[in-house]
Design an enzyme around this catalytic site. Structure first.
Site, short mmCIF file in Angstrom:
data_model
loop_
_atom_site.label_atom_id
_atom_site.label_comp_id
_atom_site.label_asym_id
_atom_site.label_seq_id
_atom_site.Cartn_x
_atom_site.Cartn_y
_atom_site.Cartn_z
N ASP A 162 -4.87 -6.49 -0.83
CA ASP A 162 -5.39 -7.85 -0.83
C ASP A 162 -6.89 -7.88 -1.15
OD1 ASP A 162 -5.46 -10.62 -0.32
OD2 ASP A 162 -5.99 -10.27 1.78
N ASN A 414 -4.11 2.53 5.09
CA ASN A 414 -4.07 1.20 5.68
C ASN A 414 -2.72 0.55 5.42
OD1 ASN A 414 -5.44 -1.32 6.85
ND2 ASN A 414 -4.63 -2.08 4.90
N GLU A 415 -2.05 0.21 6.51
CA GLU A 415 -0.80 -0.56 6.46
C GLU A 415 0.25 -0.05 5.50
OE1 GLU A 415 -1.48 -4.75 6.01
OE2 GLU A 415 -2.27 -4.91 8.03
N ASN A 468 -3.37 -3.64 12.97
CA ASN A 468 -3.75 -4.89 12.32
C ASN A 468 -2.73 -5.95 12.74
OD1 ASN A 468 -5.64 -3.39 10.95
ND2 ASN A 468 -4.67 -3.55 8.95
N TYR A 470 -1.84 -10.28 13.30
CA TYR A 470 -2.21 -11.65 12.95
C TYR A 470 -1.38 -12.68 13.73
CZ TYR A 470 -5.20 -9.67 9.40
OH TYR A 470 -6.21 -8.99 8.78
N TYR A 474 -0.48 -15.33 10.60
CA TYR A 474 0.72 -15.20 9.75
C TYR A 474 2.00 -15.48 10.53
CZ TYR A 474 -2.20 -13.16 6.09
OH TYR A 474 -3.15 -12.96 5.13
N GLU A 505 -7.73 -4.96 12.79
CA GLU A 505 -7.78 -6.26 12.11
C GLU A 505 -7.16 -7.32 13.00
OE1 GLU A 505 -6.13 -6.56 8.13
OE2 GLU A 505 -7.04 -4.65 7.52
N TRP A 550 -11.16 -9.05 11.24
CA TRP A 550 -10.97 -9.13 9.78
C TRP A 550 -11.45 -10.49 9.35
CZ3 TRP A 550 -10.42 -5.39 6.52
CH2 TRP A 550 -10.11 -5.69 5.17
C1 GCB Z 1 -4.13 -7.03 6.19
C2 GCB Z 1 -4.76 -6.10 5.23
C3 GCB Z 1 -6.02 -6.68 4.61
C4 GCB Z 1 -5.78 -8.14 4.25
C5 GCB Z 1 -5.46 -8.89 5.52
C6 GCB Z 1 -5.19 -10.38 5.27
O1 GCB Z 1 -3.39 -6.67 7.04
O2 GCB Z 1 -5.04 -4.84 5.78
O3 GCB Z 1 -6.35 -5.93 3.47
O4 GCB Z 1 -6.85 -8.71 3.57
O5 GCB Z 1 -4.34 -8.36 6.12
O6 GCB Z 1 -6.12 -11.17 5.31
O7 GCB Z 1 -4.04 -10.73 5.01
#
Ligand code: GCB
Length: 593
Positions: A162, A414-415, A468, A470, A474, A505, A550
């Site tokens: 991303d 990462n991920e 990470n 969200y 998300y 994150e 993040w």
């Molecule tokens: C993640 C990724 C990062 C993205 C972020 C997002 O998990 O590691 O690269 O920018 O989410 O904002 O979706």
């Protein structure tokens, strides 16, 4: 490989500035041998910088394939009978270099340095033409991976990370000179024993038969602390001034190659921060004391110059880190310019250092990146050959950054997909390799929300758990109560594993200037409430030893319906203005002030 330096025996010349530049859409430059003459139909291009946003032209911005850079350099006339080296701090993602008509080096991987000895191709006092073909195409056998798809309007580069695929010569290029007998590597490992410190050093040299190694350790005021002799050894530093978070105290280790008559053949300066790093149960220790990470995942990302290194923004970003109370950041999602790590060492800012292995997860395709319908680990996609490229990326990262006291964790990916047998098989040897290369630092990888506790099959290999997540963005979008419950439940599962957990994150896209009394996603108020919710959860779980939001700043991505002029999860805007969340974080992270 040693970074170019000016010392008593070494001299360097910067090749930054405007180079000739040309896209090679037809892919003809190699067979037509464009390196043999001045590039025709060229425009000028800044080095260091990404080329993408400099020309006001979509065809340049979205270009993938070969691009050509060329410059002419006058070799300093004092370099007669010296060994002369051409050094690139990076070329994204790969490059081949010619000096005049001779091919001198090729390198794969966009974020680590490479060099070639060019003594026989240049003449002190004379001019040399340097031509570089840089290629930014991503495939399943590159780190990071990507694929080129045929579409009705031509080929399209797809990737699963991303951030925008900025490319070019992002970092300084140097021509430098040493004597024939020269040092090729220095490694330092530090320890603590009560009030005293130890510095174990190892050196390597070439063409140095009969020469001896001498080392001199000086403190930050330049006063001599101790000396040693031999290609390797251990120095004791009485009453050591430790390197610690917030106190970037550095000693200077001068390594000399000395001949029989006492003449200094080579001299190299290695800065040394004396500190220890360890994991003890669920605690992360620096100098034996529990450390709690506050800070961000960052990007090398700026308007116009893309991933080009810029000293003014380097200093400014660290000022903002201090202003907000951050003690650390993750070099997400690739090795940053070496100047950044040097500065982190001097500023006492702690770094999680990461390879460019981002997007090894085709399950993340939907919605954000477009690339769908691929299997991550398979003979045709991410495979053994990819793993070899990945292993080499780890080797080059550790070789480059092993001496930085600021670097306390190696993050090898990462991920990636991490809940399958293929993932387990792919990653096990990479963890082993990293530990073998550096037994002194914890090793980990960053786990994605698609492999929540207890489904992940790769985290078993890590010394730390890096997550990470969200919740509230998300998933449970706009539903912070539900998010808080779900997040805490998952985190308790991870905590039961007994390892330290760093939240690498958590974040919410926020459009600066968008407000709402009842905090709605995308508003500045929602970002603040979202962070508060996360912090309540972290504060209830002892195993959480760090929080990195993040992102530090908004950044460029590929275009798509999930991105509004890029990723807007920045706590600062792309031009480094604070959103409301910056003030909220400052209140939390600097509560003692
Ligand atoms: C993640 C990724 C990062 C993205 C972020 C997002 O998990 O590691 O690269 O920018 O989410 O904002 O979706």
């Amino acid at each position: 490989m040693l970074r170019p330096q000016d010392t008593a025996t070494r001299e360097r010349k910067s090749l930054t500035g405007l180079w000739r530049f040309r896209l090679d859409g037809a892919g003809e430059g190699r067979s037509a041998e464009w390196f043999r003459r001045p590039l025709t139909d060229a425009r000028e291009m800044a080095v260091p910088a990404s080329f993408n946003d400099i020309a006001a032209d979509a065809a340049v911005r979205n270009y993938f394939g070969d691009v050509w850079y060329q410059t002419t350099v006058r070799v300093p006339r004092g370099w007669d009978s010296q060994r002369i080296v051409l050094h690139f701090e990076s070329a994204t993602h790969r490059a081949t270099v010619w000096v005049n008509d001779a091919e001198v080096v090729s390198h794969e991987g966009g974020y680590t340095p490479f060099e070639a000895e060019v003594t026989e191709h240049v003449r002190a006092g004379g001019e040399a033409r340097i031509t570089v073909v840089v290629n930014n195409t991503l495939s399943f056998q590159t780190i990071p991976p990507g694929v080129i798809e045929d579409t009705p309007d031509g080929k399209r580069q797809i990737y699963w990370h991303d951030f925008f695929n900025y490319a070019g010569l992002h970092r300084p290029v140097w021509l430098y000179a040493t004597g024939t007998a020269h040092l090729t590597d220095v490694t330092v490992v530090t320890g603590l024993d009560g009030a005293n410190g130890s510095i174990e050093y190892r050196t390597e040299a070439t063409d140095a038969d009969g020469a001896q190694v001498k080392v001199v350790l000086r403190d930050a005021d330049g006063a001599q602390v101790t000396t040693g002799t031999g290609a390797s050894g251990t120095l004791t530093v009485e009453n050591v001034h430790r390197w610690a978070p917030g106190d970037g105290y550095l000693y200077d280790l001068e390594v000399q190659l000395v001949d029989d008559a006492g003449g200094v053949l080579d001299s190299y300066h290695q800065s040394v921060g004396v500190r220890t790093v360890a994991v003890d149960g669920a605690r992360f220790l620096i100098n034996g004391e529990p450390f709690y990470f506050t800070g961000f995942g960052k990007h090398e990302d700026l308007a116009v110059i893309g991933k080009g290194h810029n000293d003014a923004f380097l200093v400014h970003d660290f000022e903002l880190l201090k202003w907000v109370g951050a003690n650390s950041f993750r070099a997400s999602h690739y090795p940053y310019a070496e100047a950044v790590l040097d500065y982190a060492d001097r500023q006492g800012i702690v770094v999680i250092d990461e390879t460019a292995a981002v997007g090894l997860n085709m399950g993340l395709g939907g919605g954000i990146f477009g690339g769908q319908g691929y299997t991550t680990f398979s003979p045709d996609t991410v495979n053994d050959q990819t793993r070899q490229v990945h292993a080499q990326a780890i080797r080059e990262l550790v070789a480059r950054d092993k001496n930085h006291p600021s670097v306390v964790v190696w993050s090898i990916a990462n991920e990636p997909e991490s809940d399958t047998e293929g993932a387990e098989r792919y990653f096990k040897p990479l963890f082993e390799l990293t530990r073998q290369l550096d037994p002194t630092r914890p090793v980990g990888f960053v786990n994605v929300m698609l492999a929540p506790y207890p489904t992940c099959r790769v985290s078993q290999f890590g010394d730390v758990v890096m997550l990470n997540r969200y919740y509230g963005w998300y998933v449970n979008t706009g539903e912070l109560k539900a998010a808080e419950l779900a997040w805490e439940q998952e985190l308790k599962g991870w905590a039961s594993e007994g390892k330290p957990i760093i939240i690498t994150e958590y974040g919410a896209d926020t459009y600066p200037g968008l407000h709402s009394v009842t905090p709605q996603p995308w508003s500045e108020e929602y970002q603040v409430e979202y962070l508060d919710m996360n912090h309540r959860v972290f504060d209830r779980i002892d195993a959480v030893v760090g929080e990195q939001v993040w992102n530090f700043a908004d950044f460029a991505t590929t275009s798509g319906i999930m991105r509004v002029g890029g990723n807007k999860k920045g706590v600062f805007t792309r031009d480094r203005q604070p959103k409301a969340a910056a003030w909220a974080l400052r209140r939390r992270w600097r509560r003692d002030d």
